[in-house]
Motif scaffolding. Structure first.
Motif, PDB file in Angstrom:
ATOM      1  N   PRO A  38      10.954 -10.564 -24.885  1.00 23.22           N
ATOM      2  CA  PRO A  38       8.993 -10.852 -25.235  1.00 23.22           C
ATOM      3  C   PRO A  38       8.140  -9.264 -25.714  1.00 23.22           C
ATOM      4  N   ASP A  39       7.088  -9.815 -26.229  1.00 22.25           N
ATOM      5  CA  ASP A  39       6.205  -8.629 -26.524  1.00 22.25           C
ATOM      6  C   ASP A  39       5.092  -8.268 -25.777  1.00 22.25           C
ATOM      7  N   ASN A  40       4.599  -7.174 -24.916  1.00 21.50           N
ATOM      8  CA  ASN A  40       4.423  -6.216 -24.573  1.00 21.50           C
ATOM      9  C   ASN A  40       3.268  -5.652 -24.919  1.00 21.50           C
ATOM     10  N   ASP A  41       2.475  -5.699 -25.612  1.00 25.69           N
ATOM     11  CA  ASP A  41       1.352  -5.702 -26.786  1.00 25.69           C
ATOM     12  C   ASP A  41       0.413  -5.213 -25.726  1.00 25.69           C
ATOM     13  N   PRO A  42      -0.417  -4.386 -26.163  1.00 25.75           N
ATOM     14  CA  PRO A  42      -1.872  -4.883 -25.318  1.00 25.75           C
ATOM     15  C   PRO A  42      -2.548  -5.496 -25.520  1.00 25.75           C
ATOM     16  N   PRO A  43      -3.523  -6.198 -24.565  1.00 27.95           N
ATOM     17  CA  PRO A  43      -4.027  -8.006 -24.669  1.00 27.95           C
ATOM     18  C   PRO A  43      -5.138  -7.658 -25.247  1.00 27.95           C
ATOM     19  N   GLN A  44      -4.889  -8.801 -26.431  1.00 30.42           N
ATOM     20  CA  GLN A  44      -5.820  -8.471 -27.374  1.00 30.42           C
ATOM     21  C   GLN A  44      -7.023  -9.119 -27.303  1.00 30.42           C
ATOM     22  N   LYS A  45      -7.874  -8.807 -28.438  1.00 32.13           N
ATOM     23  CA  LYS A  45      -9.680  -9.001 -27.431  1.00 32.13           C
ATOM     24  C   LYS A  45      -9.749  -9.963 -27.350  1.00 32.13           C
ATOM     25  N   MET A  46     -10.048 -10.522 -26.309  1.00 35.84           N
ATOM     26  CA  MET A  46     -10.793 -11.788 -25.779  1.00 35.84           C
ATOM     27  C   MET A  46     -12.151 -12.044 -26.075  1.00 35.84           C
ATOM     28  N   GLY A  47     -13.082 -13.529 -26.639  1.00 38.79           N
ATOM     29  CA  GLY A  47     -14.577 -12.571 -26.183  1.00 38.79           C
ATOM     30  C   GLY A  47     -15.129 -13.431 -25.098  1.00 38.79           C
ATOM     31  N   ASN A  48     -16.222 -13.071 -24.172  1.00 34.53           N
ATOM     32  CA  ASN A  48     -16.780 -12.904 -23.840  1.00 34.53           C
ATOM     33  C   ASN A  48     -17.693 -14.456 -23.054  1.00 34.53           C
ATOM     34  N   PRO A  49     -17.393 -15.045 -21.829  1.00 37.32           N
ATOM     35  CA  PRO A  49     -17.109 -16.422 -22.178  1.00 37.32           C
ATOM     36  C   PRO A  49     -18.824 -16.654 -21.218  1.00 37.32           C
ATOM     37  N   SER A  50     -19.598 -15.587 -20.881  1.00 35.32           N
ATOM     38  CA  SER A  50     -20.704 -15.903 -20.727  1.00 35.32           C
ATOM     39  C   SER A  50     -22.055 -16.304 -21.782  1.00 35.32           C
ATOM     40  N   ALA A  51     -21.415 -15.745 -23.088  1.00 34.85           N
ATOM     41  CA  ALA A  51     -22.357 -15.696 -24.254  1.00 34.85           C
ATOM     42  C   ALA A  51     -22.882 -16.308 -24.307  1.00 34.85           C
ATOM     43  N   GLN A  52     -24.262 -15.843 -24.782  1.00 38.09           N
ATOM     44  CA  GLN A  52     -25.349 -16.641 -25.056  1.00 38.09           C
ATOM     45  C   GLN A  52     -24.666 -17.148 -26.865  1.00 38.09           C
ATOM     46  N   VAL A  53     -24.559 -18.053 -27.740  1.00 35.61           N
ATOM     47  CA  VAL A  53     -24.555 -17.829 -28.778  1.00 35.61           C
ATOM     48  C   VAL A  53     -25.371 -18.924 -29.932  1.00 35.61           C
ATOM     49  N   THR A  54     -25.378 -18.444 -30.422  1.00 32.26           N
ATOM     50  CA  THR A  54     -26.805 -19.149 -31.327  1.00 32.26           C
ATOM     51  C   THR A  54     -26.173 -19.555 -33.240  1.00 32.26           C
ATOM     52  N   GLU A  55     -27.039 -20.520 -33.473  1.00 31.13           N
ATOM     53  CA  GLU A  55     -26.257 -21.510 -34.712  1.00 31.13           C
ATOM     54  C   GLU A  55     -25.485 -20.526 -36.059  1.00 31.13           C
ATOM     55  N   ASP A  56     -26.501 -19.531 -36.058  1.00 29.85           N
ATOM     56  CA  ASP A  56     -26.057 -18.550 -37.259  1.00 29.85           C
ATOM     57  C   ASP A  56     -24.444 -17.840 -36.900  1.00 29.85           C
ATOM     58  N   GLN A  57     -24.161 -17.784 -35.236  1.00 32.38           N
ATOM     59  CA  GLN A  57     -22.637 -17.101 -35.094  1.00 32.38           C
ATOM     60  C   GLN A  57     -21.548 -18.349 -34.941  1.00 32.38           C
ATOM     61  N   ARG A  58     -22.259 -19.005 -34.503  1.00 29.97           N
ATOM     62  CA  ARG A  58     -21.554 -20.402 -34.713  1.00 29.97           C
ATOM     63  C   ARG A  58     -20.674 -20.453 -36.129  1.00 29.97           C
ATOM     64  N   ASP A  59     -21.919 -20.742 -37.391  1.00 33.56           N
ATOM     65  CA  ASP A  59     -20.778 -20.683 -38.497  1.00 33.56           C
ATOM     66  C   ASP A  59     -20.643 -19.625 -38.810  1.00 33.56           C
ATOM     67  N   ALA A  60     -21.297 -18.464 -38.734  1.00 34.53           N
ATOM     68  CA  ALA A  60     -20.399 -17.386 -39.274  1.00 34.53           C
ATOM     69  C   ALA A  60     -18.979 -17.249 -38.013  1.00 34.53           C
ATOM     70  N   ALA A  61     -19.103 -17.278 -36.622  1.00 33.14           N
ATOM     71  CA  ALA A  61     -17.184 -17.772 -37.206  1.00 33.14           C
ATOM     72  C   ALA A  61     -16.475 -18.810 -37.689  1.00 33.14           C
ATOM     73  N   GLN A  62     -17.176 -20.196 -37.998  1.00 33.08           N
ATOM     74  CA  GLN A  62     -16.387 -21.080 -38.804  1.00 33.08           C
ATOM     75  C   GLN A  62     -15.976 -20.746 -39.734  1.00 33.08           C
ATOM     76  N   LEU A  63     -16.702 -19.550 -40.631  1.00 29.17           N
ATOM     77  CA  LEU A  63     -16.637 -18.900 -41.656  1.00 29.17           C
ATOM     78  C   LEU A  63     -15.141 -18.420 -42.006  1.00 29.17           C
ATOM     79  N   ALA A  64     -15.299 -17.553 -40.829  1.00 24.85           N
ATOM     80  CA  ALA A  64     -13.831 -16.532 -40.428  1.00 24.85           C
ATOM     81  C   ALA A  64     -12.511 -17.229 -39.999  1.00 24.85           C
ATOM     82  N   LYS A  65     -12.911 -18.331 -39.347  1.00 22.90           N
ATOM     83  CA  LYS A  65     -12.308 -19.268 -39.457  1.00 22.90           C
ATOM     84  C   LYS A  65     -11.355 -19.903 -41.052  1.00 22.90           C
ATOM     85  N   SER A  66     -12.143 -20.329 -41.701  1.00 24.08           N
ATOM     86  CA  SER A  66     -11.775 -20.606 -43.367  1.00 24.08           C
ATOM     87  C   SER A  66     -10.521 -19.916 -43.543  1.00 24.08           C
ATOM     88  N   LYS A  67     -11.200 -18.318 -43.296  1.00 21.68           N
ATOM     89  CA  LYS A  67     -11.043 -17.404 -44.434  1.00 21.68           C
ATOM     90  C   LYS A  67      -9.917 -17.147 -44.242  1.00 21.68           C
TER      91      LYS A  67
END
Length: 366
Positions: free
Chosen positions: A75-104
């Motif tokens: 079992p890996d016992n590393d510190p938990p990875q960073k998670m996003g804020n589920p209550s955060a408001q996401v703009t269209e620009d942020q969605r596009d930037a996230a999609q670009l980061a995913k493609s990379k």
């Protein structure tokens, strides 16, 4: 190699030296196979003492099952990875930037740059924490890095966002298989295959299903043993007085002998004793003037010697008229077969073959 891992390896080797039987642990079968491939000599597994059925709960553990642990990892016992804020408001620009980061990130995966892919996917998740596919994709990278606990955290988040995420179930199933959680892994992989089957899921199922089935069979065995144990405990223990009565009952049945019956009371006593000991009783009605009876009587005596756990009773209809009347005997010889106080069959006439065949049939415990 990391100095901490070297230290752990030294401690493990020291444990094996002090207790070589550790090498026979099912979860270490891969290490044992590796040592044997190098020509190493493995000390034989020490024999264990027979175990009392009353203590079966202590030994029937899943660790006793031989699993295929080829792909199981620590079992890996590393510190938990960073998670996003589920209550955060996401703009269209942020969605596009996230999609670009995913493609990379996917490009980085194709080039084998898994750590870089993780950074890019984490960036995408922080930009758009409402995307189940981003968490499931990062979980798949953690699977590639053999970090199942981290992958499970991401898969759980993906499934919380989208309960129908095939990739979420798939990555969690693969991760649970890495940890040897065969039953849970099988459940996840089955769900994933129903939503969106692919070859990787099929290959994983071929490895996971045999181990999961072994656990299921093991649990059924434990359940059977537990029920047997409960039934055994539910049976009242015989008191010394009861045991003495049982001995008296058995002695009264005269194993291997024909018992003469002269009254209804005497017959009821013998039939009751036969019932208490779950024995077959045969009631033979005869008469001194009966020619066929004189022919069959010696055989009846020899059968009593052969079938010593059967109660052989004999009634002369001229001496015990009341017994013959109660059993409505119309001709002799007649044989009644009685078990647990009930007549189950009869033979009329000196048919020795039928007589012995039925004795063998009804005296059997099955």
């Amino acid at each position: 190699m990391d100095s901490g891992k070297v230290r752990e390896l030294k401690e493990f080797i020291a444990s094996c030296k002090s207790n070589p039987s550790l090498l026979h642990t099912p979860s270490l079968s891969f290490f044992k196979s590796y040592l044997l491939s190098l020509g190493a000599r493995i000390p034989p597994q020490p024999k264990t003492e027979p175990v009392d059925d009353e203590n079966y709960d202590d030994i029937l553990e899943e660790s006793d099952i031989e699993f295929d642990t080829t792909d199981v990892v620590r079992p890996d016992n590393d510190p938990p990875q960073k998670m996003g804020n589920p209550s955060a408001q996401v703009t269209e620009d942020q969605r596009d930037a996230a999609q670009l980061a995913k493609s990379k990130a996917l490009d980085a995966v194709s080039q084998g740059k898994l750590d870089q892919a993780l950074d890019l996917l984490t960036e995408a998740i922080l930009l758009n924490p409402h995307s189940a596919i981003l968490y499931a994709t990062r979980a798949s990278v953690f699977v590639m890095l053999k970090k199942p606990n981290a992958a499970i955290r991401d898969a759980n988040t993906a499934l919380k966002i989208n309960p129908d995420s095939a990739k979420g179930y798939k990555t969690r199933g693969l991760s649970r298989a890495m940890l040897g959680l065969w039953t849970e892994a099988l459940s996840d992989l089955h769900v994933a295959s129903k939503i969106d089957y692919d070859e990787e899921i099929g290959m994983a199922l071929k490895k996971v299903e045999p181990n999961a089935h072994k656990i299921e069979e093991h649990r059924r065995k434990c359940e059977r043993l537990r029920k047997q144990k409960e039934q055994k405990r539910a049976q009242p223990k015989k008191q010394p007085k009861d045991e003495a009565q049982d001995k008296d009952t058995l002695s009264a049945l005269k194993d291997g002998q024909v018992i003469g019956i002269h009254s209804v009371g005497e017959l009821e006593t013998k039939l009751s004793a036969a019932s208490k000991t779950s024995r077959l009783a045969i009631l033979y009605f005869t008469a001194t003037w009966c020619g066929p009876c004189r022919y069959i009587s010696p055989l009846y005596t020899s059968l009593a010697e052969k079938y010593q756990k059967v109660v052989f009773l004999k009634v002369d209809i001229d001496e015990a008229v009341d017994v013959a009347a109660r059993w409505k005997v119309n001709s002799v010889p007649t044989f009644f077969f009685v078990k647990n106080g009930k007549e189950i069959d009869s033979v009329v006439g000196a048919d020795k073959n039928t007589l012995e065949r039925k004795i063998a049939q009804y005296s059997s415990p099955f």
